[in-house]
Write a protein that holds these residues in place. Structure first.
Motif, mmCIF file in Angstrom:
data_model
loop_
_atom_site.group_PDB
_atom_site.id
_atom_site.type_symbol
_atom_site.label_atom_id
_atom_site.label_comp_id
_atom_site.label_asym_id
_atom_site.label_seq_id
_atom_site.Cartn_x
_atom_site.Cartn_y
_atom_site.Cartn_z
ATOM 1 N N ASP A 2 0.805 -1.300 -0.064
ATOM 2 C CA ASP A 2 -0.069 -0.086 0.110
ATOM 3 C C ASP A 2 1.097 1.320 -0.013
ATOM 4 O O ASP A 2 0.525 2.125 -0.946
ATOM 5 C CB ASP A 2 -0.915 -0.134 1.298
ATOM 6 N N GLN A 3 1.876 1.304 0.880
ATOM 7 C CA GLN A 3 2.827 2.564 0.767
ATOM 8 C C GLN A 3 3.514 2.736 -0.275
ATOM 9 O O GLN A 3 3.649 3.862 -0.732
ATOM 10 C CB GLN A 3 3.964 2.138 2.118
ATOM 11 N N ALA A 4 3.983 1.575 -0.942
ATOM 12 C CA ALA A 4 4.737 1.804 -2.326
ATOM 13 C C ALA A 4 3.761 2.425 -3.420
ATOM 14 O O ALA A 4 4.338 2.949 -4.573
ATOM 15 C CB ALA A 4 5.522 0.697 -2.836
ATOM 16 N N LEU A 5 2.567 2.303 -3.491
ATOM 17 C CA LEU A 5 1.524 2.587 -4.338
ATOM 18 C C LEU A 5 0.739 3.843 -4.162
ATOM 19 O O LEU A 5 0.335 4.623 -4.776
ATOM 20 C CB LEU A 5 0.395 1.536 -4.429
ATOM 21 N N THR A 6 1.266 4.264 -2.735
ATOM 22 C CA THR A 6 0.651 5.553 -1.974
ATOM 23 C C THR A 6 1.676 6.878 -2.369
ATOM 24 O O THR A 6 2.589 6.707 -1.508
ATOM 25 C CB THR A 6 0.100 5.675 -1.048
ATOM 26 N N TRP A 7 1.941 7.472 -3.222
ATOM 27 C CA TRP A 7 2.900 8.425 -3.321
ATOM 28 C C TRP A 7 2.602 9.620 -2.535
ATOM 29 O O TRP A 7 1.337 10.071 -2.446
ATOM 30 C CB TRP A 7 3.355 8.860 -4.954
ATOM 31 N N PRO A 8 3.847 10.205 -1.958
ATOM 32 C CA PRO A 8 3.540 11.360 -1.042
ATOM 33 C C PRO A 8 2.654 12.566 -1.644
ATOM 34 O O PRO A 8 2.145 13.109 -0.840
ATOM 35 C CB PRO A 8 4.789 11.624 -0.592
ATOM 36 N N ASP A 9 2.971 12.725 -2.695
ATOM 37 C CA ASP A 9 2.391 14.051 -3.421
ATOM 38 C C ASP A 9 0.667 13.561 -3.920
ATOM 39 O O ASP A 9 0.023 14.404 -4.715
ATOM 40 C CB ASP A 9 3.208 14.433 -4.644
ATOM 41 N N GLY A 10 0.493 12.436 -3.375
ATOM 42 C CA GLY A 10 -0.904 12.090 -4.129
ATOM 43 C C GLY A 10 -1.375 11.734 -5.206
ATOM 44 O O GLY A 10 -2.265 11.118 -5.568
ATOM 45 N N GLU A 11 -0.194 11.652 -6.139
ATOM 46 C CA GLU A 11 -0.465 11.523 -7.650
ATOM 47 C C GLU A 11 -0.464 10.085 -8.143
ATOM 48 O O GLU A 11 -1.121 9.554 -8.646
ATOM 49 C CB GLU A 11 0.947 12.113 -8.313
ATOM 50 N N PRO A 41 -12.989 6.718 -0.611
ATOM 51 C CA PRO A 41 -13.611 5.725 -1.397
ATOM 52 C C PRO A 41 -13.103 5.850 -2.890
ATOM 53 O O PRO A 41 -13.897 5.010 -3.642
ATOM 54 C CB PRO A 41 -15.321 6.216 -1.139
ATOM 55 N N ARG A 42 -12.207 6.641 -3.181
ATOM 56 C CA ARG A 42 -11.732 6.730 -4.779
ATOM 57 C C ARG A 42 -10.687 6.455 -4.973
ATOM 58 O O ARG A 42 -9.934 6.581 -5.790
ATOM 59 C CB ARG A 42 -12.536 7.902 -5.209
ATOM 60 N N LYS A 43 -9.653 6.022 -3.625
ATOM 61 C CA LYS A 43 -8.268 5.872 -3.827
ATOM 62 C C LYS A 43 -7.644 4.962 -5.096
ATOM 63 O O LYS A 43 -7.058 5.208 -5.962
ATOM 64 C CB LYS A 43 -7.769 5.434 -2.705
ATOM 65 N N TRP A 44 -8.276 3.598 -4.992
ATOM 66 C CA TRP A 44 -7.862 2.804 -6.128
ATOM 67 C C TRP A 44 -8.317 3.016 -7.424
ATOM 68 O O TRP A 44 -7.682 2.664 -8.296
ATOM 69 C CB TRP A 44 -7.934 1.482 -5.683
#
Ligand code: NAI
Length: 478
Positions: free
Chosen positions: A122-131, A185-188
Protein backbone atom coordinates in the motif's frame (compact mmCIF):
# COMPACT_ATOMS: atom_id res chain seq x y z
CA UNK A 1 15.99 15.46 0.75
CA UNK A 2 14.12 13.41 3.33
CA UNK A 3 11.86 10.73 1.94
CA UNK A 4 9.74 7.95 3.40
CA UNK A 5 10.93 4.33 3.49
CA UNK A 6 10.99 1.34 5.82
CA UNK A 7 13.80 -1.21 5.82
CA UNK A 8 15.49 -3.28 8.55
CA UNK A 9 18.79 -1.47 9.07
CA UNK A 10 20.47 1.27 7.02
CA UNK A 11 23.86 0.42 8.53
CA UNK A 12 23.87 -2.64 6.23
CA UNK A 13 24.09 -0.34 3.20
CA UNK A 14 27.84 -0.62 2.68
CA UNK A 15 27.66 -4.43 2.53
CA UNK A 16 24.75 -4.10 0.14
CA UNK A 17 26.59 -1.58 -2.04
CA UNK A 18 29.62 -3.87 -2.28
CA UNK A 19 27.45 -6.77 -3.40
CA UNK A 20 25.58 -4.54 -5.86
CA UNK A 21 28.94 -3.50 -7.35
CA UNK A 22 29.92 -7.14 -7.90
CA UNK A 23 26.45 -7.96 -9.26
CA UNK A 24 26.65 -5.15 -11.84
CA UNK A 25 29.58 -6.92 -13.49
CA UNK A 26 27.49 -10.10 -13.70
CA UNK A 27 24.49 -8.28 -15.21
CA UNK A 28 25.75 -7.25 -18.66
CA UNK A 29 22.25 -6.87 -20.10
CA UNK A 30 21.21 -4.24 -17.57
CA UNK A 31 24.54 -2.42 -17.87
CA UNK A 32 24.24 -2.38 -21.68
CA UNK A 33 20.74 -0.92 -21.40
CA UNK A 34 22.09 1.81 -19.10
CA UNK A 35 24.74 2.60 -21.70
CA UNK A 36 22.30 2.57 -24.61
CA UNK A 37 19.51 4.61 -23.00
CA UNK A 38 21.15 6.41 -20.06
CA UNK A 39 21.54 9.75 -21.85
CA UNK A 40 18.10 9.65 -23.58
CA UNK A 41 16.25 9.00 -20.29
CA UNK A 42 13.28 7.26 -21.96
CA UNK A 43 11.67 6.70 -18.56
CA UNK A 44 11.65 10.39 -17.60
CA UNK A 45 8.17 11.00 -16.22
CA UNK A 46 7.66 7.32 -15.39
CA UNK A 47 6.64 6.75 -11.76
CA UNK A 48 7.24 3.07 -11.30
CA UNK A 49 5.91 1.09 -8.36
CA UNK A 50 7.82 -2.20 -8.18
CA UNK A 51 6.75 -5.31 -6.27
CA UNK A 52 9.52 -7.85 -6.75
CA UNK A 53 11.86 -9.69 -4.33
CA UNK A 54 14.13 -6.96 -2.88
CA UNK A 55 17.47 -8.66 -3.57
CA UNK A 56 20.89 -7.49 -4.72
CA UNK A 57 19.93 -8.27 -8.32
CA UNK A 58 16.72 -6.26 -7.98
CA UNK A 59 18.81 -3.37 -6.65
CA UNK A 60 20.65 -3.31 -9.99
CA UNK A 61 17.28 -3.33 -11.78
CA UNK A 62 15.95 -0.45 -9.64
CA UNK A 63 19.06 1.66 -10.21
CA UNK A 64 18.84 0.97 -13.95
CA UNK A 65 15.26 2.27 -14.01
CA UNK A 66 16.40 5.37 -12.10
CA UNK A 67 19.31 5.92 -14.49
CA UNK A 68 16.83 5.82 -17.36
CA UNK A 69 14.89 8.66 -15.76
CA UNK A 70 12.21 6.91 -13.67
CA UNK A 71 11.02 7.74 -10.17
CA UNK A 72 10.67 4.49 -8.27
CA UNK A 73 9.08 3.09 -5.08
CA UNK A 74 9.65 -0.56 -4.18
CA UNK A 75 8.42 -3.51 -2.10
CA UNK A 76 9.22 -7.20 -2.00
CA UNK A 77 6.60 -9.61 -3.35
CA UNK A 78 7.25 -12.13 -0.58
CA UNK A 79 7.54 -11.81 3.19
CA UNK A 80 10.83 -13.74 3.38
CA UNK A 81 12.68 -12.78 0.20
CA UNK A 82 14.16 -9.37 1.06
CA UNK A 83 17.92 -9.16 1.48
CA UNK A 84 18.14 -6.46 4.14
CA UNK A 85 21.56 -5.22 3.00
CA UNK A 86 20.29 -4.78 -0.56
CA UNK A 87 17.23 -2.89 0.66
CA UNK A 88 19.43 -0.63 2.80
CA UNK A 89 21.81 0.10 -0.08
CA UNK A 90 18.95 1.04 -2.41
CA UNK A 91 17.52 3.47 0.17
CA UNK A 92 20.94 5.02 0.87
CA UNK A 93 21.74 5.15 -2.85
CA UNK A 94 25.18 5.27 -4.51
CA UNK A 95 25.78 8.86 -3.32
CA UNK A 96 24.15 8.88 0.11
CA UNK A 97 25.08 7.74 3.60
CA UNK A 98 22.95 6.02 6.25
CA UNK A 99 22.55 9.44 7.90
CA UNK A 100 21.72 11.10 4.61
CA UNK A 101 19.88 8.57 2.43
CA UNK A 102 19.48 9.72 -1.18
CA UNK A 103 18.29 6.64 -3.00
CA UNK A 104 14.90 5.09 -3.62
CA UNK A 105 12.02 4.59 -1.15
CA UNK A 106 11.90 0.88 -0.30
CA UNK A 107 9.38 -0.72 2.04
CA UNK A 108 10.69 -4.23 2.66
CA UNK A 109 12.50 -6.37 5.22
CA UNK A 110 13.10 -10.08 5.68
CA UNK A 111 10.38 -11.66 7.82
CA UNK A 112 7.40 -9.35 7.39
CA UNK A 113 4.05 -10.32 8.88
CA UNK A 114 1.13 -10.50 6.44
CA UNK A 115 -0.17 -7.19 7.81
CA UNK A 116 3.23 -5.60 7.24
CA UNK A 117 3.45 -7.11 3.76
CA UNK A 118 0.21 -5.48 2.60
CA UNK A 119 1.04 -2.27 4.45
CA UNK A 120 4.32 -2.08 2.46
CA UNK A 121 2.52 -2.71 -0.84
CA UNK A 122 0.00 0.00 0.00
CA UNK A 123 2.82 2.43 0.92
CA UNK A 124 4.69 1.88 -2.32
CA UNK A 125 1.50 2.52 -4.31
CA UNK A 126 0.65 5.62 -2.27
CA UNK A 127 2.99 8.40 -3.39
CA UNK A 128 3.44 11.26 -0.92
CA UNK A 129 2.28 13.91 -3.42
CA UNK A 130 -1.01 12.07 -3.85
CA UNK A 131 -0.41 11.50 -7.57
CA UNK A 132 0.43 7.81 -7.42
CA UNK A 133 2.41 5.67 -9.84
CA UNK A 134 1.84 5.54 -13.59
CA UNK A 135 3.58 2.19 -14.11
CA UNK A 136 3.72 -1.09 -12.14
CA UNK A 137 6.51 -3.64 -12.31
CA UNK A 138 5.05 -6.74 -10.69
CA UNK A 139 6.09 -10.26 -9.71
CA UNK A 140 3.19 -12.56 -8.96
CA UNK A 141 0.57 -9.89 -9.43
CA UNK A 142 -0.08 -8.76 -5.85
CA UNK A 143 0.34 -5.03 -6.60
CA UNK A 144 -1.83 -5.38 -9.71
CA UNK A 145 -4.43 -7.28 -7.67
CA UNK A 146 -4.50 -4.60 -4.97
CA UNK A 147 -5.24 -1.89 -7.55
CA UNK A 148 -7.82 -4.02 -9.40
CA UNK A 149 -9.68 -5.38 -6.36
CA UNK A 150 -9.51 -1.96 -4.69
CA UNK A 151 -11.10 -0.30 -7.74
CA UNK A 152 -13.64 -3.12 -8.09
CA UNK A 153 -14.80 -2.88 -4.46
CA UNK A 154 -14.92 0.93 -4.64
CA UNK A 155 -17.24 0.61 -7.62
CA UNK A 156 -19.41 -1.83 -5.66
CA UNK A 157 -19.23 0.49 -2.63
CA UNK A 158 -18.24 -2.36 -0.28
CA UNK A 159 -15.43 -4.76 0.51
CA UNK A 160 -16.39 -8.41 1.24
CA UNK A 161 -16.38 -9.44 4.89
CA UNK A 162 -12.80 -10.45 5.79
CA UNK A 163 -14.22 -13.22 8.00
CA UNK A 164 -15.37 -15.01 4.84
CA UNK A 165 -11.87 -14.98 3.24
CA UNK A 166 -10.61 -18.42 2.25
CA UNK A 167 -7.05 -17.75 3.45
CA UNK A 168 -5.34 -15.72 6.15
CA UNK A 169 -3.51 -13.78 3.44
CA UNK A 170 -6.75 -12.76 1.73
CA UNK A 171 -8.32 -11.85 5.09
CA UNK A 172 -5.49 -9.40 5.79
CA UNK A 173 -5.79 -8.07 2.23
CA UNK A 174 -9.53 -7.43 2.68
CA UNK A 175 -8.91 -5.71 6.04
CA UNK A 176 -6.56 -3.27 4.31
CA UNK A 177 -9.08 -2.55 1.55
CA UNK A 178 -11.82 -1.96 4.14
CA UNK A 179 -9.59 0.62 5.82
CA UNK A 180 -8.76 2.23 2.47
CA UNK A 181 -12.42 2.42 1.48
CA UNK A 182 -13.36 4.10 4.75
CA UNK A 183 -10.56 6.67 4.36
CA UNK A 184 -10.88 7.44 0.66
CA UNK A 185 -13.63 5.76 -1.39
CA UNK A 186 -11.90 6.64 -4.69
CA UNK A 187 -8.29 5.83 -3.80
CA UNK A 188 -7.82 2.79 -6.06
CA UNK A 189 -10.08 4.05 -8.86
CA UNK A 190 -7.88 7.13 -9.13
CA UNK A 191 -4.63 5.18 -8.93
CA UNK A 192 -5.89 2.72 -11.58
CA UNK A 193 -6.88 5.55 -13.92
CA UNK A 194 -3.31 6.93 -13.96
CA UNK A 195 -1.55 3.63 -14.62
CA UNK A 196 -0.34 3.21 -18.19
CA UNK A 197 0.56 -0.43 -17.73
CA UNK A 198 2.17 -3.28 -15.82
CA UNK A 199 5.06 -5.55 -16.70
CA UNK A 200 4.71 -8.95 -15.01
CA UNK A 201 7.62 -11.16 -14.08
CA UNK A 202 6.32 -14.64 -13.31
CA UNK A 203 4.11 -17.53 -14.47
CA UNK A 204 1.63 -17.15 -11.62
CA UNK A 205 1.21 -13.38 -12.13
CA UNK A 206 0.77 -13.87 -15.86
CA UNK A 207 -1.95 -16.46 -15.19
CA UNK A 208 -3.86 -13.87 -13.14
CA UNK A 209 -3.50 -11.28 -15.93
CA UNK A 210 -4.85 -13.61 -18.63
CA UNK A 211 -7.77 -14.47 -16.32
CA UNK A 212 -8.62 -10.76 -15.96
CA UNK A 213 -8.27 -10.29 -19.72
CA UNK A 214 -10.72 -13.19 -20.30
CA UNK A 215 -13.19 -11.83 -17.76
CA UNK A 216 -12.89 -8.30 -19.22
CA UNK A 217 -11.79 -6.84 -15.87
CA UNK A 218 -8.23 -5.83 -16.81
CA UNK A 219 -7.92 -2.07 -16.32
CA UNK A 220 -4.66 -1.33 -18.16
CA UNK A 221 -2.29 -2.99 -20.65
CA UNK A 222 0.20 -5.59 -19.46
CA UNK A 223 3.40 -7.03 -20.84
CA UNK A 224 3.97 -10.66 -19.98
CA UNK A 225 7.71 -10.64 -19.34
CA UNK A 226 7.67 -14.24 -18.12
CA UNK A 227 7.03 -15.57 -21.61
CA UNK A 228 9.97 -13.83 -23.20
CA UNK A 229 12.10 -16.84 -24.08
CA UNK A 230 15.06 -15.18 -22.38
CA UNK A 231 13.03 -15.11 -19.15
CA UNK A 232 11.12 -18.34 -18.61
CA UNK A 233 13.54 -20.64 -20.43
CA UNK A 234 16.46 -19.19 -18.44
CA UNK A 235 15.44 -17.76 -15.04
CA UNK A 236 12.76 -20.37 -14.31
CA UNK A 237 15.01 -23.21 -15.46
CA UNK A 238 18.68 -22.36 -14.97
CA UNK A 239 17.95 -19.99 -12.09
CA UNK A 240 16.12 -22.72 -10.14
CA UNK A 241 18.82 -25.22 -11.09
CA UNK A 242 21.17 -23.00 -9.07
CA UNK A 243 18.99 -21.70 -6.26
CA UNK A 244 16.96 -24.81 -5.33
CA UNK A 245 19.89 -26.82 -3.97
CA UNK A 246 21.37 -23.62 -2.58
CA UNK A 247 18.22 -23.20 -0.47
CA UNK A 248 18.11 -26.85 0.66
CA UNK A 249 21.82 -26.80 1.55
CA UNK A 250 21.71 -23.57 3.53
CA UNK A 251 18.57 -24.70 5.34
CA UNK A 252 19.48 -28.28 6.20
CA UNK A 253 23.04 -29.26 5.25
CA UNK A 254 21.64 -32.70 4.47
CA UNK A 255 23.62 -34.65 1.87
CA UNK A 256 21.45 -34.77 -1.22
CA UNK A 257 23.45 -37.49 -3.02
CA UNK A 258 21.72 -40.87 -2.81
CA UNK A 259 18.48 -39.45 -1.45
CA UNK A 260 15.17 -39.86 -3.21
CA UNK A 261 13.79 -36.45 -4.20
CA UNK A 262 10.32 -35.79 -5.60
CA UNK A 263 9.69 -32.78 -7.83
CA UNK A 264 6.02 -31.97 -8.35
CA UNK A 265 5.59 -30.26 -11.74
CA UNK A 266 7.89 -30.56 -14.74
CA UNK A 267 7.40 -27.13 -16.29
CA UNK A 268 10.28 -24.69 -16.66
CA UNK A 269 10.89 -24.47 -12.90
CA UNK A 270 10.46 -28.21 -12.34
CA UNK A 271 12.94 -28.99 -15.13
CA UNK A 272 15.57 -26.82 -13.44
CA UNK A 273 14.81 -28.32 -10.03
CA UNK A 274 15.00 -31.93 -11.20
CA UNK A 275 18.30 -31.21 -12.96
CA UNK A 276 19.61 -29.50 -9.83
CA UNK A 277 18.82 -32.44 -7.55
CA UNK A 278 20.12 -34.97 -10.08
CA UNK A 279 23.34 -32.95 -10.28
CA UNK A 280 23.81 -33.57 -6.55
CA UNK A 281 23.31 -37.30 -7.03
CA UNK A 282 19.71 -37.56 -5.85
CA UNK A 283 17.43 -40.15 -7.43
CA UNK A 284 14.72 -37.86 -8.76
CA UNK A 285 11.05 -38.72 -9.19
CA UNK A 286 8.69 -36.36 -11.01
CA UNK A 287 4.91 -35.97 -10.63
CA UNK A 288 2.90 -34.33 -13.43
CA UNK A 289 -0.68 -33.86 -14.57
CA UNK A 290 0.21 -32.92 -18.16
CA UNK A 291 1.02 -35.89 -20.44
CA UNK A 292 3.46 -33.83 -22.51
CA UNK A 293 5.53 -32.75 -19.51
CA UNK A 294 5.27 -36.25 -18.01
CA UNK A 295 6.64 -37.71 -21.26
CA UNK A 296 9.43 -35.11 -21.30
CA UNK A 297 10.39 -36.05 -17.73
CA UNK A 298 10.39 -39.75 -18.59
CA UNK A 299 12.54 -39.17 -21.67
CA UNK A 300 14.92 -37.03 -19.62
CA UNK A 301 15.42 -40.16 -17.52
CA UNK A 302 13.24 -39.49 -14.48
CA UNK A 303 10.77 -41.89 -12.94
CA UNK A 304 7.31 -40.35 -13.24
CA UNK A 305 4.68 -41.44 -10.78
CA UNK A 306 2.11 -40.09 -8.35
CA UNK A 307 2.87 -38.55 -4.98
CA UNK A 308 0.72 -41.27 -3.39
CA UNK A 309 3.17 -43.90 -4.63
CA UNK A 310 6.25 -42.37 -3.05
CA UNK A 311 5.03 -40.22 -0.19
CA UNK A 312 6.14 -42.73 2.45
CA UNK A 313 9.57 -43.48 0.98
CA UNK A 314 11.06 -40.31 -0.50
CA UNK A 315 13.42 -38.03 1.44
CA UNK A 316 12.90 -34.62 -0.20
CA UNK A 317 9.69 -33.13 -1.64
CA UNK A 318 9.69 -29.99 -3.78
CA UNK A 319 6.58 -28.39 -5.29
CA UNK A 320 7.04 -26.44 -8.53
CA UNK A 321 3.54 -26.41 -10.00
CA UNK A 322 2.06 -22.95 -9.45
CA UNK A 323 -1.01 -24.94 -8.37
CA UNK A 324 -2.73 -25.35 -5.01
CA UNK A 325 -3.06 -28.29 -2.58
CA UNK A 326 -0.27 -30.33 -4.15
CA UNK A 327 1.08 -31.63 -0.82
CA UNK A 328 -1.71 -32.08 1.74
CA UNK A 329 -1.51 -32.40 5.52
CA UNK A 330 -2.32 -36.10 5.15
CA UNK A 331 0.66 -36.53 2.78
CA UNK A 332 2.95 -34.84 5.29
CA UNK A 333 1.70 -37.01 8.14
CA UNK A 334 2.66 -40.09 6.11
CA UNK A 335 6.17 -38.94 5.21
CA UNK A 336 9.23 -40.62 6.76
CA UNK A 337 11.07 -39.17 9.73
CA UNK A 338 12.91 -35.92 8.86
CA UNK A 339 11.69 -35.81 5.30
CA UNK A 340 12.34 -32.34 3.86
CA UNK A 341 9.40 -30.44 2.35
CA UNK A 342 9.75 -27.23 0.37
CA UNK A 343 8.03 -25.16 -2.28
CA UNK A 344 9.62 -23.18 -5.10
CA UNK A 345 6.36 -22.08 -6.79
CA UNK A 346 5.24 -18.50 -6.35
CA UNK A 347 2.57 -18.85 -3.66
CA UNK A 348 2.48 -20.82 -0.43
CA UNK A 349 -0.75 -22.66 -1.23
CA UNK A 350 1.07 -25.58 -2.94
CA UNK A 351 1.66 -27.10 0.51
CA UNK A 352 -1.25 -27.18 2.99
CA UNK A 353 0.46 -25.42 5.89
CA UNK A 354 -2.83 -24.49 7.56
CA UNK A 355 -3.89 -28.16 7.46
CA UNK A 356 -0.53 -29.21 8.92
CA UNK A 357 -0.83 -26.73 11.79
CA UNK A 358 -4.36 -27.98 12.50
CA UNK A 359 -3.35 -31.63 13.08
CA UNK A 360 -4.24 -32.34 16.74
CA UNK A 361 -1.15 -32.71 18.92
CA UNK A 362 1.35 -31.47 16.30
CA UNK A 363 4.18 -29.20 17.47
CA UNK A 364 6.38 -26.77 15.57
CA UNK A 365 10.02 -26.30 16.56
CA UNK A 366 12.04 -23.48 15.05
CA UNK A 367 15.48 -24.83 14.15
CA UNK A 368 16.41 -21.41 12.75
CA UNK A 369 14.46 -18.74 10.87
CA UNK A 370 12.68 -20.26 7.86
CA UNK A 371 13.51 -23.85 8.95
CA UNK A 372 10.93 -25.65 11.09
CA UNK A 373 10.64 -29.16 12.41
CA UNK A 374 7.01 -30.26 12.66
CA UNK A 375 6.66 -33.10 15.16
CA UNK A 376 3.62 -35.36 14.85
CA UNK A 377 1.93 -36.90 17.91
CA UNK A 378 3.58 -40.30 17.16
CA UNK A 379 7.02 -38.66 17.62
CA UNK A 380 8.19 -38.59 14.00
CA UNK A 381 8.80 -35.24 12.33
CA UNK A 382 9.31 -33.50 9.00
CA UNK A 383 11.34 -30.39 8.14
CA UNK A 384 9.45 -27.63 6.32
CA UNK A 385 11.38 -24.86 4.60
CA UNK A 386 10.28 -21.20 4.56
CA UNK A 387 6.85 -22.10 5.95
CA UNK A 388 5.86 -23.33 2.50
CA UNK A 389 6.87 -20.12 0.72
CA UNK A 390 9.42 -20.10 -2.08
CA UNK A 391 12.46 -21.66 -0.49
CA UNK A 392 15.11 -20.48 -2.92
CA UNK A 393 14.44 -16.90 -1.79
CA UNK A 394 13.47 -17.70 1.81
CA UNK A 395 16.38 -20.02 2.63
CA UNK A 396 18.93 -18.74 0.12
CA UNK A 397 19.39 -15.61 -1.96
CA UNK A 398 17.35 -16.50 -5.04
CA UNK A 399 18.77 -16.71 -8.51
CA UNK A 400 22.27 -15.43 -9.26
CA UNK A 401 22.91 -12.16 -11.07
CA UNK A 402 23.73 -13.42 -14.54
CA UNK A 403 20.41 -15.18 -15.08
CA UNK A 404 18.47 -12.31 -13.49
CA UNK A 405 20.18 -9.94 -15.91
CA UNK A 406 18.26 -11.72 -18.68
CA UNK A 407 14.93 -11.43 -16.85
CA UNK A 408 15.45 -7.84 -15.77
CA UNK A 409 16.68 -6.61 -19.15
CA UNK A 410 13.32 -7.84 -20.45
CA UNK A 411 11.63 -5.94 -17.61
CA UNK A 412 13.41 -2.67 -18.43
CA UNK A 413 12.70 -3.01 -22.16
CA UNK A 414 9.05 -3.80 -21.38
CA UNK A 415 8.78 -0.73 -19.13
CA UNK A 416 10.23 1.46 -21.91
CA UNK A 417 7.87 -0.09 -24.48
CA UNK A 418 4.73 0.42 -22.39
CA UNK A 419 5.70 3.87 -21.16
CA UNK A 420 6.90 5.36 -24.46
CA UNK A 421 4.64 3.51 -26.93
CA UNK A 422 1.46 3.39 -24.86
CA UNK A 423 -0.74 3.72 -27.98
CA UNK A 424 0.70 0.55 -29.47
CA UNK A 425 -0.37 -1.53 -26.47
CA UNK A 426 -4.17 -1.59 -26.03
CA UNK A 427 -5.64 -3.04 -22.82
CA UNK A 428 -4.73 -6.73 -22.92
CA UNK A 429 -1.74 -8.95 -22.24
CA UNK A 430 1.17 -8.64 -24.66
CA UNK A 431 4.58 -10.28 -25.07
CA UNK A 432 7.68 -8.47 -26.27
CA UNK A 433 8.45 -8.85 -29.96
CA UNK A 434 10.99 -11.57 -30.78
CA UNK A 435 13.67 -9.17 -32.00
CA UNK A 436 13.83 -7.73 -28.46
CA UNK A 437 14.00 -11.22 -26.95
CA UNK A 438 16.92 -11.99 -29.27
CA UNK A 439 18.50 -8.68 -28.31
CA UNK A 440 18.43 -9.65 -24.62
CA UNK A 441 20.19 -12.93 -25.41
CA UNK A 442 22.72 -11.17 -27.62
CA UNK A 443 23.65 -8.81 -24.77
CA UNK A 444 24.72 -11.81 -22.67
CA UNK A 445 26.88 -13.68 -25.18
CA UNK A 446 30.17 -11.80 -24.92
CA UNK A 447 30.40 -12.32 -21.17
CA UNK A 448 30.35 -16.07 -21.74
CA UNK A 449 32.80 -15.97 -24.66
CA UNK A 450 30.14 -17.11 -27.11
CA UNK A 451 30.95 -16.65 -30.80
CA UNK A 452 27.83 -16.48 -32.92
CA UNK A 453 27.80 -17.70 -36.51
CA UNK A 454 26.55 -15.09 -39.00
CA UNK A 455 24.12 -16.18 -41.70
CA UNK A 456 25.03 -15.51 -45.31
CA UNK A 457 22.33 -13.70 -47.30
CA UNK A 458 21.82 -16.89 -49.33
CA UNK A 459 21.35 -18.97 -46.16
CA UNK A 460 18.99 -16.39 -44.66
CA UNK A 461 16.87 -16.40 -47.83
CA UNK A 462 16.87 -20.20 -47.86
CA UNK A 463 15.37 -20.48 -44.35
CA UNK A 464 13.20 -17.42 -44.88
CA UNK A 465 14.63 -15.04 -42.26
CA UNK A 466 16.49 -11.77 -42.23
CA UNK A 467 20.26 -11.88 -41.71
CA UNK A 468 19.69 -9.68 -38.63
CA UNK A 469 16.83 -11.84 -37.29
CA UNK A 470 14.33 -12.61 -35.89
CA UNK A 471 15.47 -16.16 -36.54
CA UNK A 472 12.40 -18.08 -35.45
CA UNK A 473 8.64 -17.78 -36.01
CA UNK A 474 6.54 -16.86 -32.96
CA UNK A 475 5.25 -20.42 -32.64
CA UNK A 476 8.75 -21.87 -32.24
CA UNK A 477 9.13 -23.39 -28.74
CA UNK A 478 12.90 -23.58 -28.06
P1 NAI B 1 4.84 -24.12 -15.73
O1 NAI B 1 3.42 -23.90 -16.05
O2 NAI B 1 5.86 -24.14 -16.83
O3 NAI B 1 5.03 -25.50 -14.93
C1 NAI B 1 4.19 -25.94 -13.91
C2 NAI B 1 3.96 -27.45 -14.15
O4 NAI B 1 3.25 -28.01 -13.05
C3 NAI B 1 3.14 -27.73 -15.40
O5 NAI B 1 3.85 -28.58 -16.27
C4 NAI B 1 1.86 -28.37 -14.85
O6 NAI B 1 1.35 -29.35 -15.75
C5 NAI B 1 2.34 -28.98 -13.55
N1 NAI B 1 1.28 -29.18 -12.55
C6 NAI B 1 0.17 -28.43 -12.31
N2 NAI B 1 -0.55 -28.97 -11.32
C7 NAI B 1 0.12 -30.08 -10.90
C8 NAI B 1 -0.12 -31.05 -9.88
N3 NAI B 1 -1.19 -31.01 -9.11
N4 NAI B 1 0.80 -32.06 -9.74
C9 NAI B 1 1.89 -32.13 -10.53
N5 NAI B 1 2.17 -31.25 -11.52
C10 NAI B 1 1.28 -30.23 -11.69
O7 NAI B 1 5.23 -23.02 -14.65
P2 NAI B 1 6.72 -22.60 -14.21
O8 NAI B 1 7.19 -21.49 -15.04
O9 NAI B 1 7.52 -23.84 -14.09
O10 NAI B 1 6.41 -21.98 -12.77
C11 NAI B 1 5.96 -22.76 -11.68
C12 NAI B 1 5.79 -21.85 -10.46
O11 NAI B 1 7.07 -21.34 -10.07
C13 NAI B 1 4.93 -20.62 -10.71
O12 NAI B 1 4.21 -20.32 -9.53
C14 NAI B 1 5.95 -19.52 -10.98
O13 NAI B 1 5.41 -18.25 -10.77
C15 NAI B 1 7.03 -19.90 -10.00
N6 NAI B 1 8.39 -19.42 -10.27
C16 NAI B 1 9.22 -19.41 -9.17
C17 NAI B 1 10.52 -19.00 -9.30
C18 NAI B 1 11.41 -18.97 -8.12
O14 NAI B 1 12.50 -18.41 -8.20
N7 NAI B 1 11.03 -19.54 -7.00
C19 NAI B 1 11.08 -18.59 -10.61
C20 NAI B 1 10.13 -18.69 -11.70
C21 NAI B 1 8.85 -19.11 -11.52
Amino acid sequence: MAFDFKVADLSLAEFGRNEIRLAEHEMPGLMAVRKEFGSQKPLRGARIMGSLHMTVQTAVLIETLVELGAEVRWVSCNIFSTQDHAAAAVVVGPDGTPDDPRGVPVFAWKGETLEEYWWCTDQALTWPDGEGPNMILDDGGDATMLVHKGAQYEKAGAVPDPATAESEEFRVFLELLRKNLAENPRKWTEIASRIKGVTEETTTGVLRLYEMQREGTLLFPAINVNDSVTKSKFDNKYGCRHSLVDGINRATDVLIGGKVAVVAGYGDVGKGCADSLRGQGARVIVTEIDPICALQAAMDGYQVTTLEDVVETADIFITATGNRDVITADHMARMKHQAIVGNIGHFDNEIDMAGLAAIPGISKIEIKPQVHEWRFPDGHSIIVLSEGRLLNLGNATGHPSFVMSNSFTNQVIAQIELFTKTDQYPIGVHVLPKHLDEKVARLHLDALGVKLTTLTKKQADYIGVDVEGPYKPDHYRY
